[in-house]
Design an enzyme around this catalytic site. Structure first.
Site, PDB file in Angstrom:
ATOM      1  N   ASN A   7       0.852  -1.184   0.000  1.00 35.41           N
ATOM      2  CA  ASN A   7       0.000   0.000   0.000  1.00 35.41           C
ATOM      3  C   ASN A   7       0.895   1.243   0.000  1.00 35.41           C
ATOM      4  O   ASN A   7       1.675   1.445   0.926  1.00 35.41           O
ATOM      5  CB  ASN A   7      -0.874  -0.050   1.277  1.00 35.41           C
ATOM      6  CG  ASN A   7      -1.745   1.169   1.448  1.00 35.41           C
ATOM      7  OD1 ASN A   7      -1.840   2.006   0.560  1.00 35.41           O
ATOM      8  ND2 ASN A   7      -2.388   1.252   2.613  1.00 35.41           N
ATOM      9  N   HIS A  91      -9.714   0.422   5.232  1.00 37.62           N
ATOM     10  CA  HIS A  91      -8.386   0.570   5.830  1.00 37.62           C
ATOM     11  C   HIS A  91      -8.494   1.411   7.090  1.00 37.62           C
ATOM     12  O   HIS A  91      -9.341   2.303   7.180  1.00 37.62           O
ATOM     13  CB  HIS A  91      -7.406   1.227   4.837  1.00 37.62           C
ATOM     14  CG  HIS A  91      -5.995   1.173   5.329  1.00 37.62           C
ATOM     15  ND1 HIS A  91      -5.488   2.105   6.218  1.00 37.62           N
ATOM     16  CD2 HIS A  91      -4.999   0.285   5.097  1.00 37.62           C
ATOM     17  CE1 HIS A  91      -4.230   1.783   6.492  1.00 37.62           C
ATOM     18  NE2 HIS A  91      -3.905   0.695   5.825  1.00 37.62           N
ATOM     19  N   GLU A 139      -4.877  -5.640  10.908  1.00 34.52           N
ATOM     20  CA  GLU A 139      -3.805  -4.661  11.159  1.00 34.52           C
ATOM     21  C   GLU A 139      -4.092  -3.909  12.457  1.00 34.52           C
ATOM     22  O   GLU A 139      -4.925  -2.996  12.462  1.00 34.52           O
ATOM     23  CB  GLU A 139      -3.762  -3.615  10.036  1.00 34.52           C
ATOM     24  CG  GLU A 139      -3.454  -4.155   8.674  1.00 34.52           C
ATOM     25  CD  GLU A 139      -3.052  -3.044   7.693  1.00 34.52           C
ATOM     26  OE1 GLU A 139      -2.131  -3.287   6.925  1.00 34.52           O
ATOM     27  OE2 GLU A 139      -3.641  -1.953   7.725  1.00 34.52           O
TER      28      GLU A 139
HETATM   29  O1  G3P Z   1      -1.938  -0.948   4.631  1.00 38.76           O
HETATM   30  C1  G3P Z   1      -0.765  -1.339   5.260  1.00 38.76           C
HETATM   31  C2  G3P Z   1      -0.488  -0.577   6.459  1.00 38.76           C
HETATM   32  O2  G3P Z   1      -1.510   0.015   7.149  1.00 38.76           O
HETATM   33  C3  G3P Z   1       0.611  -1.065   7.312  1.00 38.76           C
HETATM   34  O3  G3P Z   1       1.481   0.005   7.343  1.00 38.76           O
HETATM   35  O4  G3P Z   1       3.616   1.090   7.372  1.00 38.76           O
HETATM   36  O5  G3P Z   1       3.018  -0.518   9.173  1.00 38.76           O
HETATM   37  O6  G3P Z   1       3.505  -1.364   6.889  1.00 38.76           O
HETATM   38  P1  G3P Z   1       3.004  -0.227   7.720  1.00 38.76           P
END
Ligand code: G3P
Length: 220
Positions: A7, A91, A139
């Protein structure tokens, strides 16, 4: 095949010409490994990226409306017309209402677009999986952009999300994301039962993006 979805968010390092060059780097790396790799550039760069690469290009969001009098909305049909293959939905930086998530997952099914519904805990992962998207991506928001990998910091949330999601919908694929940077993080995610990872800063913000990508998928 396990998935690695990147992303680009609204990072300057992943927009405009850099969205195209980074997508080309992902494509090049994807040819050398046994991972399904896709990119999610900003909306305004989707067409340019699609013209320049053959890997799947996803949007970062879609609006839960069809064609009509909706100013500044991006409908799933518009994405389809552009050649986008799917989108992140809900998201953590672009949350939606449950009814909107349901609308989008079902519309994506009709349009044969891949749906990746993001969630923040085991309960929401289970709820999202019951809507029958192609992917759910767990996440924990507090780890996003932290460089602390969810697969190491909160392994139980990954394991329990995989279990809860597959219990309710054995066909759903489960990704995990937040803080994923190294091959070791990817391997631990897979060991915990995940079907892949969703990540951003570990690659997009890296000083050498290509090198970071190669490290991520175990080429270095
Ligand atoms: O969409 C992926 C994201 O929210 C994770 O971010 O920067 O921790 O890999 P990051």
């Amino acid at each position: 095949m396990k998935a690695v979805i990147i992303n680009f968010k609204a990072y300057g390092e992943g927009s405009g010409e850099k969205a195209v060059s980074l997508s080309k780097a992902v494509e090049e790396v994807s040819k050398k490994v046994d991972f399904y790799m896709a990119v999610c550039p900003p909306f305004v760069d989707l067409s340019d990226v699609i013209r320049n690469v053959e890997i799947d290009v996803f949007a970062q969001h879609a609006d839960a409306v069809g064609y009509g009098s909706h100013t500044a909305r991006i409908t799933p049909e518009m994405l389809k017309e552009k050649g986008v293959k799917g989108s992140l939905i809900n998201h953590s930086e672009r949350r939606l209402r449950l009814a909107d998530i349901e609308f989008l997952v079902s519309k994506f099914g009709e349009l044969e677009l891949t749906s990746v519904v993001c969630t923040n805990n085991v309960a929401t992962t289970k709820a999202a999986a019951s809507l029958k998207p192609d992917y759910v991506a767990i996440e924990p928001p507090e780890l996003i952009g932290s460089g602390i990998p969810v697969s190491k910091a909160e392994p139980e949330i990954v394991e329990n999300s995989v279990r809860a999601a597959k219990d309710i919908n054995p066909d759903v694929k489960v990704l995990c994301g937040a803080g994923i940077t190294t091959y070791e993080d990817v391997v631990s995610a897979i060991d915990l039962g995940a079907d892949g990872v969703l990540l951003a800063s570990g690659v997009v913000k890296a000083e050498d993006q290509k090198r970071a990508l190669e490290e991520l998928v175990g080429l270095r």
